[in-house]
Design an enzyme around this catalytic site. Sequence first.
Site, PDB file in Angstrom:
ATOM      1  N   PHE A  72      77.814  -5.355  84.555  1.00 27.62           N
ATOM      2  CA  PHE A  72      77.310  -4.005  84.318  1.00 27.62           C
ATOM      3  C   PHE A  72      75.805  -3.948  84.096  1.00 27.62           C
ATOM      4  CE2 PHE A  72      81.708  -4.138  82.743  1.00 27.62           C
ATOM      5  CZ  PHE A  72      82.264  -3.152  83.535  1.00 27.62           C
ATOM      6  N   ASP A 186      81.646  -9.593  71.512  1.00 27.48           N
ATOM      7  CA  ASP A 186      81.487 -10.485  72.668  1.00 27.48           C
ATOM      8  C   ASP A 186      80.784 -11.762  72.236  1.00 27.48           C
ATOM      9  OD1 ASP A 186      81.727 -11.277  75.289  1.00 27.48           O
ATOM     10  OD2 ASP A 186      79.948 -10.212  75.982  1.00 27.48           O
TER      11      ASP A 186
END
Length: 210
Positions: A72, A186
């Site tokens: 992304f 993450d």
Amino acid sequence: MSPAAPGGLQLVSDPWDPDRISELLSRLRPPLTSHPCCYSWPCAVPSIGPKKTLSMGSSSLRVDAVLGQGAFATVFQATDPVTSDRMVLKVQKPANPWEFYINTCLDARLPPAVRHLFGSIRSAHLFLDGSIMLGELHNYGTLLNAVNLFRAQSDRVMPPPLVLHFAVCILHTVELLHAARIVHADIKPDNFLLGERWGGVWRTTGTFRR
């Protein structure tokens, strides 16, 4: 929404849902776009690539190289031709204002003495189809780069004392985030940036959730 959890807390079925995030951002008072380092542009993300010059408001930046690319976002190195200041440009499609919001939460909630342990966004530029985040440039790579360096050596493993040192650093940064009521969603070696020396400035990047 799922049923209420014990203690009266309400569980969210998917805290990463884009509509949910947009709803949360829309509730902010004052709105995120009122932040002095957040800019909205009524156009698409400009074409960005090495050797191009990018106009960002009243200043311009020379794009030097691509530093990394994910699903992304693409990260570029850029230089201010006037000051010779180098930085990173994180180009995201679609736009990700949540990342800048979390940056403001880190500014507000972390003690000043430890704020440097986490990545910082200088400014956020929101376009119709994406966003550009201007941040600090770190020249010493990530923890994953360090692991790969040792894998290329004869022993192929990082020395245990150094492993323990980095483990303590990771746990310390996570503990600081949790104390600030922020969750890092993450955690992985390539989201930890190394400073000027082993155990020096230690930066955490990646995906955060409030």
